[in-house]
Design an enzyme around this catalytic site. Sequence first.
Site, PDB file in Angstrom:
ATOM      1  N   TYR A 124      44.146  17.400  27.614  1.00  0.00           N
ATOM      2  CA  TYR A 124      44.164  18.357  26.166  1.00  0.00           C
ATOM      3  C   TYR A 124      42.920  17.247  25.699  1.00  0.00           C
ATOM      4  O   TYR A 124      41.894  17.488  24.766  1.00  0.00           O
ATOM      5  CB  TYR A 124      45.062  18.108  24.959  1.00  0.00           C
ATOM      6  CG  TYR A 124      46.409  19.021  25.041  1.00  0.00           C
ATOM      7  CD1 TYR A 124      46.826  19.821  25.704  1.00  0.00           C
ATOM      8  CD2 TYR A 124      46.400  18.930  23.669  1.00  0.00           C
ATOM      9  CE1 TYR A 124      48.107  20.750  25.999  1.00  0.00           C
ATOM     10  CE2 TYR A 124      47.459  20.372  23.980  1.00  0.00           C
ATOM     11  CZ  TYR A 124      47.808  20.654  24.375  1.00  0.00           C
ATOM     12  OH  TYR A 124      48.319  22.645  24.270  1.00  0.00           O
ATOM     13  N   ASP A 134      53.841  21.051  26.505  1.00  0.00           N
ATOM     14  CA  ASP A 134      53.155  22.590  25.807  1.00  0.00           C
ATOM     15  C   ASP A 134      53.546  23.652  25.771  1.00  0.00           C
ATOM     16  O   ASP A 134      54.683  24.425  25.868  1.00  0.00           O
ATOM     17  CB  ASP A 134      52.392  22.740  25.412  1.00  0.00           C
ATOM     18  CG  ASP A 134      51.461  23.616  24.309  1.00  0.00           C
ATOM     19  OD1 ASP A 134      51.825  23.415  23.902  1.00  0.00           O
ATOM     20  OD2 ASP A 134      50.597  24.674  24.704  1.00  0.00           O
ATOM     21  N   ASP A 138      58.002  25.535  24.734  1.00  0.00           N
ATOM     22  CA  ASP A 138      57.566  26.441  24.684  1.00  0.00           C
ATOM     23  C   ASP A 138      58.867  27.702  25.349  1.00  0.00           C
ATOM     24  O   ASP A 138      59.825  28.872  24.335  1.00  0.00           O
ATOM     25  CB  ASP A 138      56.882  27.977  25.034  1.00  0.00           C
ATOM     26  CG  ASP A 138      55.766  27.893  23.303  1.00  0.00           C
ATOM     27  OD1 ASP A 138      55.984  26.689  22.232  1.00  0.00           O
ATOM     28  OD2 ASP A 138      55.344  28.665  22.779  1.00  0.00           O
TER      29      ASP A 138
HETATM   30  C1  IPM Z   1      52.912  22.325  19.934  1.00  0.00           C
HETATM   31  C2  IPM Z   1      51.390  23.289  20.194  1.00  0.00           C
HETATM   32  C3  IPM Z   1      49.617  22.926  20.028  1.00  0.00           C
HETATM   33  C4  IPM Z   1      49.632  22.425  21.049  1.00  0.00           C
HETATM   34  C5  IPM Z   1      49.225  23.462  19.817  1.00  0.00           C
HETATM   35  C6  IPM Z   1      48.644  24.584  18.336  1.00  0.00           C
HETATM   36  C7  IPM Z   1      47.452  23.581  19.461  1.00  0.00           C
HETATM   37  O1  IPM Z   1      50.995  24.563  21.068  1.00  0.00           O
HETATM   38  O2  IPM Z   1      52.316  21.697  19.440  1.00  0.00           O
HETATM   39  O3  IPM Z   1      53.318  22.737  20.567  1.00  0.00           O
HETATM   40  O4  IPM Z   1      49.632  22.868  22.638  1.00  0.00           O
HETATM   41  O5  IPM Z   1      50.112  20.692  21.384  1.00  0.00           O
HETATM   42 MG    MG Z   2      52.712  24.718  22.193  1.00  0.00          MG
END
Ligand code: IPM
Ligand code: MG
Length: 372
Positions: free
Chosen positions: A142, A248, A252
């Site tokens: 990132y 990340d 999810d």
């Molecule tokens: C998260 C989101 C963020 C990330 C995005 C919105 C930049 O997906 O907080 O998981 O990738 O960290």
């Molecule tokens: Mg995310």
Amino acid sequence: MTKKTIITLPGDGIGPEVTKVAVDVLKTACRAFDVQIETIERNFGGIGYEIDGEPVTEETIELCKKHNFVLLGAVGGPKWDNLTADKRPEAALLKLRKELGVYANLRPINVYPALAGASTLKEEVISGTNILIMRELTGGIYFGEPRFTAEENGDPYSVDTMRYSRSEVRRIARKAFDAARLRDKRVCSVDKANVLESSRMWRSSVVELAEEYPDVELTHMLVDNCAMQLIRNPKQFDVMVTGNLFGDILSDEAAMLTGSIGMLPSASLGDGNGLYEPVHGSAPDIAGEGIANPLAAVASAALLCRYSLDMEQAAKNIESSIETVLKEGYRTADLFSDEPGTTKAGTEQIARRLLEILEKAPTEDLQASEGP
Ligand code: IPM
Ligand code: MG
């Protein structure tokens, strides 16, 4: 009355709707312990770009640094997808995380018993799941340099850099081991050490630090296998520690174990600062309709009480109000499935019920702080 100041950054899409509920809940939960919450709100993300010309202003960053504790809604939307990288709503979030130095992103995955049937996975696979994902948040691909787009023989290409230093890995791993000591004393470190150099650095640094934690069991898992194991047998995990990108993606995925990504809170900690945000996005398709699930934002407010305000009982009261609302059968659209005994409810209705429950919650500390 003690006074505490929190910066709120509602952001885009459903962000303002869910943040409003979280703030009301936070104020009510803290008032019971004679703590008055004062909030200062700022534009952030796409709305920030519209109003201030920047997704986040320096003034807002400085304000967050000054007051240390931030409650954030969500950022982003198709409207801002074609802006340059530095003007995109997501840039505000990444900048804020970096500037606050909140390198440890805690994403607790708890399956509420009332929702065990709401997951797309079988109830017996997910019930009892309790994972803490410890995602490194201010490093990795990132933020790694170099990062650019160029052209070679008429063929454009882009480069991102995945970089981890030993010290960066050690400090996030320490958070994971410390958290594990207060739980089931198991850490699973997730990497791609069979391919990536940065993952080999990750793994050897975690192994080295583990010597300080002989009482905690350390295992390693490759990220592709981990993605599979999370849905095959999620109960095998206690604390999972991983880098920014893998965390990340896996968080999810893990969110779906809880029934909906609308349930998942997060806390980002480091340098004495705390940034609290639901894991879900801004859901522009349902924004303004009054149907957004506020529970991830509310659960993030509980984490704020726990980790930044040192108000464990207020955190527990908020968490049990969420549990009660679910037990009573209230479900926002993302969770609703015609199950007998459930009622489809809007954001407001859930908020009202949470506040009613909190008004009657215990006002004395019942248990000592447990930590993550
Ligand atoms: C998260 C989101 C963020 C990330 C995005 C919105 C930049 O997906 O907080 O998981 O990738 O960290
Ligand atoms: Mg995310």
